[in-house]
Design a protein around this motif. Structure first.
Motif, short mmCIF file in Angstrom:
data_model
loop_
_atom_site.label_atom_id
_atom_site.label_comp_id
_atom_site.label_asym_id
_atom_site.label_seq_id
_atom_site.Cartn_x
_atom_site.Cartn_y
_atom_site.Cartn_z
N LEU A 1 0.84 -1.20 0.00
CA LEU A 1 0.00 0.00 0.00
C LEU A 1 0.87 1.25 0.00
CD1 LEU A 1 -2.95 0.96 0.13
CD2 LEU A 1 -2.73 1.02 2.61
N ASP A 2 1.90 1.27 0.83
CA ASP A 2 2.82 2.42 0.87
C ASP A 2 3.60 2.54 -0.44
OD1 ASP A 2 2.11 3.24 3.36
OD2 ASP A 2 4.00 2.74 4.35
N ALA A 3 4.07 1.41 -0.95
CA ALA A 3 4.87 1.43 -2.17
C ALA A 3 4.08 1.97 -3.35
CB ALA A 3 5.39 0.03 -2.48
N ALA A 4 2.79 1.67 -3.38
CA ALA A 4 1.95 2.11 -4.51
C ALA A 4 1.85 3.63 -4.59
CB ALA A 4 0.56 1.50 -4.39
N THR A 5 2.06 4.32 -3.47
CA THR A 5 1.96 5.79 -3.47
C THR A 5 3.32 6.46 -3.61
OG1 THR A 5 2.15 5.98 -1.04
CG2 THR A 5 -0.06 5.64 -1.95
N ASP A 6 4.39 5.67 -3.66
CA ASP A 6 5.72 6.26 -3.77
C ASP A 6 5.96 6.74 -5.20
OD1 ASP A 6 8.81 5.93 -4.39
OD2 ASP A 6 8.59 6.21 -2.23
N PRO A 7 6.44 7.97 -5.38
CA PRO A 7 6.62 8.50 -6.74
C PRO A 7 7.63 7.72 -7.57
CG PRO A 7 7.59 9.97 -5.11
CD PRO A 7 6.76 8.98 -4.35
N LEU A 8 8.68 7.17 -6.92
CA LEU A 8 9.64 6.37 -7.66
C LEU A 8 8.98 5.11 -8.20
CD1 LEU A 8 12.43 5.51 -8.65
CD2 LEU A 8 12.92 4.67 -6.34
N VAL A 9 8.20 4.44 -7.37
CA VAL A 9 7.49 3.23 -7.79
C VAL A 9 6.48 3.55 -8.88
CG1 VAL A 9 5.93 1.39 -7.05
CG2 VAL A 9 7.84 2.10 -5.57
N GLN A 10 5.78 4.66 -8.73
CA GLN A 10 4.80 5.05 -9.74
C GLN A 10 5.47 5.30 -11.09
OE1 GLN A 10 2.80 8.42 -7.96
NE2 GLN A 10 1.35 7.13 -6.86
N SER A 11 6.67 5.88 -11.07
CA SER A 11 7.38 6.12 -12.33
C SER A 11 7.84 4.80 -12.95
CB SER A 11 8.57 7.05 -12.11
OG SER A 11 9.58 6.43 -11.33
#
Length: 206
Positions: free
Chosen positions: A104-114
């Motif tokens: 859940l936290d990773a999904a909101t991280d901008p690096l992960v989103q990119s």
């Protein structure tokens, strides 16, 4: 109020605060624009430190990116560790809860989103794939300690086997998440929990 817990040396506390401020600043900038368009000067300004301080702590742009990726791995460890403490004797619930919080936290991280959008540059993608060695070693060592020094009470060898498997699998889900219809935390819990249950069962038979 009296202090509780071990006293953190001033230099260590100051360094932790510096790294937190810098990495928080980098996260804010990644929300606004692509990593390729962010300079170390931008990060230093956002964090309120000098460029020289940034260079002294992280060494280079690549070092800063690696530190950001390491914090992502630390987030995984922290979630699982907290879930272990909160679900004594229940490995399935601990893995389910810990991994759900991390994803859940990773999904909101901008690096992960990119990464998921295909916008991330190769240098960032390599940090959690081809060049993920430091990331895996760091997270595995920390998580092994959680399995070793909790109700799981695994040996160091058992802890390292379990921690390495969990870290490798969980981080592999970041660039290639499961398709629709899959509940990753529940599925990984079903895969990993029997190992812990076997450890506990062996102790009960002694």
């Amino acid at each position: 109020m009296p202090r509780t817990g071990p006293r953190v040396p001033y230099q260590e506390a100051a360094r932790l605060l510096l790294r937190t401020s810098v990495l928080d600043g980098m996260r804010e900038l990644l929300v606004e624009r692509d990593w390729a368009k962010i300079t170390l000067g931008d990060v230093a300004t956002r964090a309120g430190v000098s460029r020289q301080t940034l260079y002294n702590e992280f060494g280079s742009r690549a070092g800063l990116a690696q530190a950001y990726a390491l914090r992502l791995a630390d987030d995984l460890v922290d979630h699982v560790h907290t879930a272990i403490d909160g679900n004594v004797g229940d490995a399935r619930a601990a893995f389910r809860e810990g991994l759900a919080g991390f994803f859940l936290d990773a999904a909101t991280d901008p690096l992960v989103q990119s990464l998921l959008s295909g916008e991330a540059k190769l240098d960032l993608l390599r940090l959690i794939t081809l060049d993920a060695g430091p990331l895996l070693a760091h997270a595995t060592d920390r998580l092994a300690g959680a399995f070793e020094n909790s109700w799981v009470d695994a040996t160091r060898a058992e802890s390292e086997i379990l921690a390495q498997a969990l870290v490798r699998i969980a981080l592999s889900y970041i660039p290639t998440p499961p398709g629709p219809g899959h509940n990753a935390p529940a599925e990984l819990s079903e895969l990993l929990a029997p190992y812990v249950e076997a450890i506990l069962s062996a102790k009960d038979r002694r």
